[in-house]
Motif scaffolding. Structure first.
Motif, PDB file in Angstrom:
ATOM      1  N   THR A  60       0.834  -1.204   0.000  1.00 20.40           N
ATOM      2  CA  THR A  60       0.000   0.000   0.000  1.00 20.40           C
ATOM      3  C   THR A  60       0.865   1.249   0.000  1.00 20.40           C
ATOM      4  O   THR A  60       0.588   2.222  -0.716  1.00 20.40           O
ATOM      5  N   THR A  64       0.473   3.790  -3.094  1.00 20.44           N
ATOM      6  CA  THR A  64      -0.109   5.101  -2.830  1.00 20.44           C
ATOM      7  C   THR A  64       0.915   6.227  -2.930  1.00 20.44           C
ATOM      8  O   THR A  64       0.543   7.405  -2.894  1.00 20.44           O
ATOM      9  N   ARG A  85      -7.861  -7.354  -1.139  1.00 18.07           N
ATOM     10  CA  ARG A  85      -7.876  -6.286  -0.144  1.00 18.07           C
ATOM     11  C   ARG A  85      -8.148  -4.936  -0.809  1.00 18.07           C
ATOM     12  O   ARG A  85      -8.291  -4.857  -2.027  1.00 18.07           O
ATOM     13  N   LYS A  86      -8.193  -3.896   0.012  1.00 22.86           N
ATOM     14  CA  LYS A  86      -8.497  -2.564  -0.506  1.00 22.86           C
ATOM     15  C   LYS A  86      -7.359  -1.585  -0.230  1.00 22.86           C
ATOM     16  O   LYS A  86      -6.571  -1.767   0.690  1.00 22.86           O
ATOM     17  N   GLU A  88      -7.145   2.627   0.079  1.00 26.53           N
ATOM     18  CA  GLU A  88      -7.915   3.873   0.156  1.00 26.53           C
ATOM     19  C   GLU A  88      -9.386   3.644  -0.173  1.00 26.53           C
ATOM     20  O   GLU A  88     -10.016   4.420  -0.896  1.00 26.53           O
ATOM     21  N   GLY A  89      -9.928   2.531   0.347  1.00 27.21           N
ATOM     22  CA  GLY A  89     -11.346   2.241   0.208  1.00 27.21           C
ATOM     23  C   GLY A  89     -11.760   1.568  -1.076  1.00 27.21           C
ATOM     24  O   GLY A  89     -12.931   1.190  -1.233  1.00 27.21           O
ATOM     25  N   LEU A  90     -10.822   1.366  -1.998  1.00 24.26           N
ATOM     26  CA  LEU A  90     -11.131   0.718  -3.268  1.00 24.26           C
ATOM     27  C   LEU A  90     -10.439  -0.640  -3.348  1.00 24.26           C
ATOM     28  O   LEU A  90      -9.318  -0.794  -2.849  1.00 24.26           O
ATOM     29  N   TYR A  95      -8.280   0.339  -7.685  1.00 24.69           N
ATOM     30  CA  TYR A  95      -7.477   1.500  -7.293  1.00 24.69           C
ATOM     31  C   TYR A  95      -6.369   1.755  -8.306  1.00 24.69           C
ATOM     32  O   TYR A  95      -6.157   2.901  -8.745  1.00 24.69           O
TER      33      TYR A  95
END
Length: 311
Positions: A60, A64, A85-86, A88-90, A95
């Motif tokens: 992540t 990111t 998994r996600k 930042e919510g996506l 994402y």
């Protein structure tokens, strides 16, 4: 997948400059990756959720980072746990494509069999159909699967390539682009001979494909420059990417610069130097350097092939 989105992904994969980030370390290779990142073994339980929590935090942080974007990165290969998994919510694959314009791929192999006839075939993939369905549901363009060649055994290399194509045809039938990765061990004493046999077997199996069956290859950087250039000209081959295979980033990039039309798909060489204890500024600077070096090496020798035949 929406046909328009598929077309956009294919256009990028066929025409854009850049490389593929390999972020697909699985359960077996994850502890080593975490150690290099500065996470000690006693900070999680091997094979348990806590281990995958740690590696997802690492991935992540990479994905990111403002330096990790679609201007220099074509695609990213994901481990199944990462895809599920996600960020930042996506969902991770969503994402990557929606926020970063990076094309996602899913690693589908289950690891390697013990060595026989100089090679390590892939273990069976009993849930391949389900994995392909999941990849499509998460809007991945394709898949990736790895096997390993350790010596120049004609029979063994033939088996490796036939198995890769056998699974690859099933994946193509699902509407996905498989990345076939018959890795040649960089420590093989007869590496050049391995690569010559491999190239011949890849050509033989390509002859058996229909025109509409498209795939990619992920291959070890060869001893002979431009060894795989003839494969680039084949109408079924979307692109060829190179693995770092244990070379340092400097070594891998120097070898990659000499290969016309091939771009990088590095894992360890991409994350080399990244550590958990770096500040965000230090982390982003290190990642920017890594991405820049691999990007420059990937476009050092421009693609000679006309990729416009790929829709």
């Amino acid at each position: 997948m929406d046909p328009l989105e598929h077309a956009k992904m294919m256009k990028k994969m066929c025409h854009a400059d850049g490389f593929i980030a390999a972020l697909d370390q699985s359960g077996g290779s994850t502890p080593g990756a975490l150690r290099l990142y500065g996470i000690k073994d006693d900070e999680y339980e091997v094979g348990e959720d806590s281990m995958f929590d740690q590696v997802h935090k690492m991935r992540t942080r990479i994905m990111t980072s403002p330096k990790f974007d679609g201007d220099r990165i074509l695609g990213a290969i994901l481990f199944e746990d990462t895809m599920n998994r996600k960020i930042e919510g996506l969902p991770t694959a969503e994402y990557l494509w929606k926020k970063k314009s990076i094309v996602p791929f899913l690693k589908v192999d289950k690891g390697l069999e013990p060595e026989k006839d100089g090679v390590q075939l892939m273990k069976p993939i009993p849930n391949l159909n389900e994995l392909c369905d999941a990849a499509l549901a998460h809007n991945n363009l394709g898949t990736k699967m790895r096997s390993v060649i350790n010596s120049a055994d004609q029979s063994g290399i033939k088996q490796i390539v036939e198995q890769q194509f056998e699974f690859g045809k099933k994946i193509m039938a699902k509407g996905l682009i498989p990345i076939l990765e018959p890795e040649v061990n960089i420590k093989a004493p007869d590496k050049s001979e391995c690569e010559a046999i491999l190239r011949a077997e890849l050509h033989e199996n390509l002859k058996l494909l229909r025109e509409d069956q498209k795939l990619m290859f992920k291959l070890t950087l060869p001893d002979v420059d431009d060894l795989y250039e003839t494969l680039l000209d084949h109408p079924n081959v979307v692109r060829i990417v190179a693995l770092s295979g244990g070379y340092s980033r400097a070594e891998a990039c120097a070898l990659l610069e000499r290969q016309h039309g091939i771009v990088g798909s590095f894992s360890r060489a991409l994350t080399e130097g990244l550590r958990n204890d770096l500040s965000d500024e230090e982390f982003d600077t290190m990642l920017d350097t890594s991405i820049g070096e691999i990007f420059d090496a990937s476009k050092a020798n421009p693609i000679k092939k006309d990729f416009h035949s790929h829709k």
